[in-house]
Each structure stands twice: as structure tokens, then as C-alpha cells.
Design a protein around this motif. Structure first.
Motif, PDB file in Angstrom:
ATOM      1  N   ALA A 198       0.767  -1.077   0.049  1.00 41.92           N
ATOM      2  CA  ALA A 198      -0.017  -0.048  -0.002  1.00 41.92           C
ATOM      3  C   ALA A 198       0.718   1.314   0.157  1.00 41.92           C
ATOM      4  O   ALA A 198       1.797   1.249   0.665  1.00 41.92           O
ATOM      5  CB  ALA A 198      -0.907   0.030   1.158  1.00 41.92           C
ATOM      6  N   ALA A 199       0.353   2.387  -0.650  1.00 44.32           N
ATOM      7  CA  ALA A 199       1.020   3.470  -0.528  1.00 44.32           C
ATOM      8  C   ALA A 199       0.877   4.291   0.880  1.00 44.32           C
ATOM      9  O   ALA A 199      -0.215   3.846   1.631  1.00 44.32           O
ATOM     10  CB  ALA A 199       0.400   4.375  -1.684  1.00 44.32           C
ATOM     11  N   VAL A 200       1.325   5.448   1.094  1.00 43.18           N
ATOM     12  CA  VAL A 200       1.107   5.993   2.300  1.00 43.18           C
ATOM     13  C   VAL A 200      -0.104   7.008   2.156  1.00 43.18           C
ATOM     14  O   VAL A 200      -0.537   7.116   1.095  1.00 43.18           O
ATOM     15  CB  VAL A 200       2.259   6.964   2.623  1.00 43.18           C
ATOM     16  N   THR A 201      -0.578   7.071   3.354  1.00 42.78           N
ATOM     17  CA  THR A 201      -1.736   8.176   3.383  1.00 42.78           C
ATOM     18  C   THR A 201      -1.357   9.835   3.160  1.00 42.78           C
ATOM     19  O   THR A 201      -0.252  10.089   3.200  1.00 42.78           O
ATOM     20  CB  THR A 201      -2.498   8.211   4.772  1.00 42.78           C
ATOM     21  N   ALA A 202      -2.327  10.643   2.930  1.00 44.69           N
ATOM     22  CA  ALA A 202      -2.115  11.917   2.298  1.00 44.69           C
ATOM     23  C   ALA A 202      -1.753  12.529   3.852  1.00 44.69           C
ATOM     24  O   ALA A 202      -1.004  13.465   3.573  1.00 44.69           O
ATOM     25  CB  ALA A 202      -3.762  12.433   1.986  1.00 44.69           C
TER      26      ALA A 202
END
Length: 460
Positions: free
Chosen positions: A31-35
Motif C-alpha cells: 500500500a501507498a502512504v496516506t495523504a
């Protein structure tokens, strides 16, 4: 070991066992990181993800934007001057006093000190000079929330034109950051490869022109148009006479599941042939076999025979801002035993440490390695390798050339390795005493990097 903790989110499950945490650090995340996490790239982190602030005692300063102004009168191809010509070493570290600094020395550097009584590292004030264009920073910010690992951690999707994982969760993301580190888009340089035998004899193993088309960083491109081949590279040999006309061509894809193109032109055969053996632990013919192909550029080709564990971040003495070494005379720099310690600049920087261990069911002559990746440029600066008996065998380096005209800190030139067991070593991609240095050029067409063009060049 003076380690700096990983981001807190890696250890969010505080009740997890030590074994579970270790598994988390070695398994590829998806998963990518959160905003909210990505917002740190505009506050406490640099635009590429390094810690913006200084260390506790100030020996590593805060990042202030890097060095982005070319020297007065600079023209493309000029040898770049030492950016800090008046500085003197703060201190030197050798076998005599290395115990005092042991926590900030790599295993390979310590081994060189023990093996060669005259070897030392001269430590200068730290300058965080690494920089990139604003459009690279902008793309890095976008990548932070959209990039993800694929192909069991050996590929990337959703990234373009910037560091894919500026806030990494594991070693696989750190390695992808290295593969996609910013060093310019279209580059050429005349280079030579110097080898030194155990008895101190220096010889030129190869010489020619190295060309790069780093189309992942084409400012005219986009995430939507990108075809996955992040880098095309060609080394055309022009010396010595016995090798003139040989060439190696590589098309490197962002995803391990897509075909990697490798070709060689050998004068004796007078034809271009595919070269799948230019990978892994095959001895590198360019370095007369002292290096291995997957050690080239500090990481070349697939590394799926190893599993990667992100150990953490630490402070380490590493070669940095070595423009003086890049302009030195070959006889002065490439000396018996080791590179001349008086010409190599070392600084204290924060690095990510990644440990690579042989995967189950795989074979490789270097079953264990430790890599040290500069937090500011995302490039592997040092790495060490152990043999099957567990003995330290190899230590590799890049001297890092500061190119504020690009702007970039360049780690894909002036790199090499030491064989600690035989005593041989080499310096690769060196432009010392040649008419041009690492040079930004007009866009090189894809056809320049085709196997057909390789054949045409060999026939001429």
C-alpha cells in the motif's frame, strides 16, 4: 549502533512479537502512504523523504535545499570543481583509532583499515548538497500516495518522474527508490575502468562511452504514457584495442515480470546476441572479473535471489561530494591497495540500512549483503558482501559526484569494489583525465539504444 528508529507506523502493532515485527520488516508492503503521511514531505521531511532537520549534535546539518547553482562559467561536459576547496579534514580514522568511531563505520571500511595499515578515511564537514528539480519534487509528492510494489516487491506501479516511495515501509521500497534515483535524464560520459591487482599493479580494463536515457524522468512524459522501461543504457567500448567495438546494451523495466532487454556485441563474433548472463553473480567482464554484474552501478539487474530486510536508519561515514577525486590524475587516485585516502572525501550522513540474505532455494556466491543508502539522494553509497562461510569478502562504494548544474548528486559514476580476500580492487565509470565529464545532452532517441544500432555501430 546509534540507530535511528524506523517511522512509528512500522511498529504500530506494539503487542506484536519480535518475530512478527521482523517478518513485517522483511516482507514487501503493497500500500501507498496516506495523504496525512505524505504531507510530511512539506514539513519535517525533505521533498524526497529525508529528515529535514539536523542530528542531535549538529554534525549532520539541516537540509537547506541542496546545491543547485552551477559554478561560474560552467559548460556541459566541464569537470566540476571541488565545491568546498578551502576545507580541511576534521579528523582521520584508521586502524589506530577506529574503535572510537566503530558505531559509525561499515564492516567493509573497518576491514580495509585492518588489512591496510596506511588506509584511512579523512572526515570533512557534512554538506547536504543533494537536490533535484522542482518537477521531480512535485512528482515525488504524487508518487507517495499512488505508488505501490508489485512482483513480490521487485516492481513498482503508479510512479513516474520522482522518488516512488519517499516514506518507505520496507527494504524493497528503499531498493526501488535507488533504482529510480534522480541523476538526470539524458546523459553521456567518456569513461575508463581501472583495476589494481593484489601486487599493486594498475591497468585499464576497459574504456569507452557510457550513455543513459532515463525515460522515467522524461519531463515531457507522464505516468499515463510511461511504458515501464525506466532506463536504457549503453556502454560502447573504444579501448584498449583488443576490446574496441564491443558494447553492452540494457533495457531495464520497472517491473520484474516484464522482459529485461540485455544485448552484447562481441567483435570476434561480429554479431549482436542476447546476454541473459549479464546479471546476478556472473563475473563482470568490464572489470576483468573482479566485480560481479549485479554489483555494477551498486545495483544492476534483478536481485530476486535475496530477501530484503529494512534494518533501520543510522549515521555512517560515507564518501560524499567527491569532485576533487573525480578530477584527480589517475596515477594519484588509483594507488596500490586502495584509492588514495588523501583524495577521497568522507562525511557523516544518515543512511538507510538494508540487509539482503539468500532466499530459500536460491544460489548466489554472495549469500549476504548489507547496503547503505543515502537518505538525501536515495542512492546506495556503500555495501558489503559475505561468502558462504560467513566471511566478509567484498566491499563496494561510489564516490558521489556533485553536479549542481543538473542539479543532482551522482552515484552512477566513480563506483567500484574491493575484494578483501584477494586484495584486488577496481574503479569503474571514471572520467579522470578524459576530455569530458558526466554530461547532460540533447534527448537521445530510443533508436540509439536499439540492438540494430548496436550492430550498425559494430560494423562501422
Amino acid at each position: 549502533m546509534n540507530r535511528i528508529p524506523l517511522p512509528a507506523r512500522v511498529f504500530a502493532a506494539t503487542a506484536a512479537s519480535a518475530a512478527a515485527v521482523a517478518m513485517l520488516l522483511s516482507a514487501p508492503a503493497l500500500a501507498a502512504v496516506t495523504a496525512e503521511e505524505a504531507a510530511r514531505l512539506k514539513t519535517t521531511l525533505t521533498p524526497l523523504g529525508a529528515e529535514r532537520g539536523a542530528n542531535k549534535d549538529g554534525s549532520i546539518p539541516a537540509w537547506d535545499g541542496g546545491m543547485t547553482k552551477a559554478p561560474a562559467g560552467f559548460k556541459a561536459g566541464d569537470a566540476r570543481p571541488d565545491p568546498f576547496p578551502g576545507e580541511k579534514p576534521l579528523y582521520a580514522i584508521s586502524a589506530k583509532n577506529m574503535a572510537q568511531y566503530e558505531a559509525k563505520l561499515s564492516d567493509g571500511v573497518k576491514a580495509l583499515m585492518k588489512k591496510y595499515p596506511d588506509f584511512r578515511i579523512e572526515v570533512y564537514p557534512t554538506h547536504r548538497t543533494a537536490a533535484a528539480p522542482q518537477w521531480v519534487y512535485d512528482n515525488t509528492f504524487k508518487n507517495a500516495t499512488r505508488a505501490k510494489l508489485v512482483d513480490n516487491g521487485h516492481g513498482t506501479e503508479g510512479a513516474y518522474g520522482g522518488t516512488p516511495f519517499p516514506i518507505p515501509k520496507d527494504g524493497y521500497e528503499v531498493f526501488q527508490n535507488h533504482r529510480l534515483a534522480w541523476t538526470g535524464t539524458y546523459i553521456q560520459a567518456p569513461v575508463r575502468v581501472w583495476v589494481v591487482t593484489a601486487d599493486g599493479k594498475r591497468a585499464m580494463a576497459s574504456g569507452g562511452t557510457q550513455s543513459f536515457r532515463k525515460q522515467f524522468y522524461d519531463p515531457e512524459g507522464s505516468h499515463e504514457k510511461f511504458d515501464g522501461y525506466y532506463q536504457l543504457g549503453k556502454f560502447a567500448v573504444s579501448e584498449p584495442g583488443s576490446k574496441t567495438g564491443e558494447a553492452i546494451l540494457a533495457h531495464d523495466n520497472l517491473n520484474a515480470s516484464n522482459p529485461r532487454g540485455l544485448w552484447q556485441y562481441l567483435v570476434g563474433q561480429r554479431r549482436v546476441r542476447k546476454a541473459p548472463s549479464v546479471a546476478y553473480d556472473t563475473p563482470d567482464s568490464v572489470t576483468s572479473g573482479i566485480g560481479l554484474f549485479d554489483e555494477a552501478f551498486n545495483l544492476f539487474g534483478p536481485i530476486d535471489k535475496h530477501t530484503l530486510k529494512l534494518v533501520g536508519k543510522r549515521e555512517l561515514y560515507i564518501p560524499y561530494n567527491n569532485n576533487r577525486a573525480a578530477s584527480a590524475k589517475v596515477a594519484d587516485l588509483v594507488t596500490p591497495g586502495t584509492l588514495n585516502p588523501s583524495l577521497v572525501r568522507w562525511e557523516l550522513h544518515r543512511v538507510w540500512e538494508v540487509e539482503a540474505t539468500l532466499a530459500e532455494g536460491k544460489r548466489h556466491v554472495v549469500p549476504k549483503r548489507k547496503y547503505y543508502i543515502d537518505e538525501d539522494s536515495w542512492q546506495i553509497i556503500l555495501f558489503d558482501g559475505w561468502d558462504a562461510k560467513g566471511d566478509l569478502w567484498r566491499t563496494n562504494y561510489t564516490l558521489t559526484l556533485l553536479a549542481p548544474d543538473i542539479p543532482a548528486l551522482v552515484g552512477n559514476m566513480y563506483w567500484g569494489g574491493y575484494d578483501l580476500q584477494t586484495g584486488a580492487y577496481y574503479l569503474n565509470m571514471a572520467s579522470n583525465e578524459l576530455p569530458s565529464q558526466y554530461k547532460v545532452v540533447a534527448p537521445l532517441p530510443r533508436s540509439f539504444f536499439s540492438p540494430e544500432e548496436l550492430a550498425n555501430e559494430g560494423a562501422r
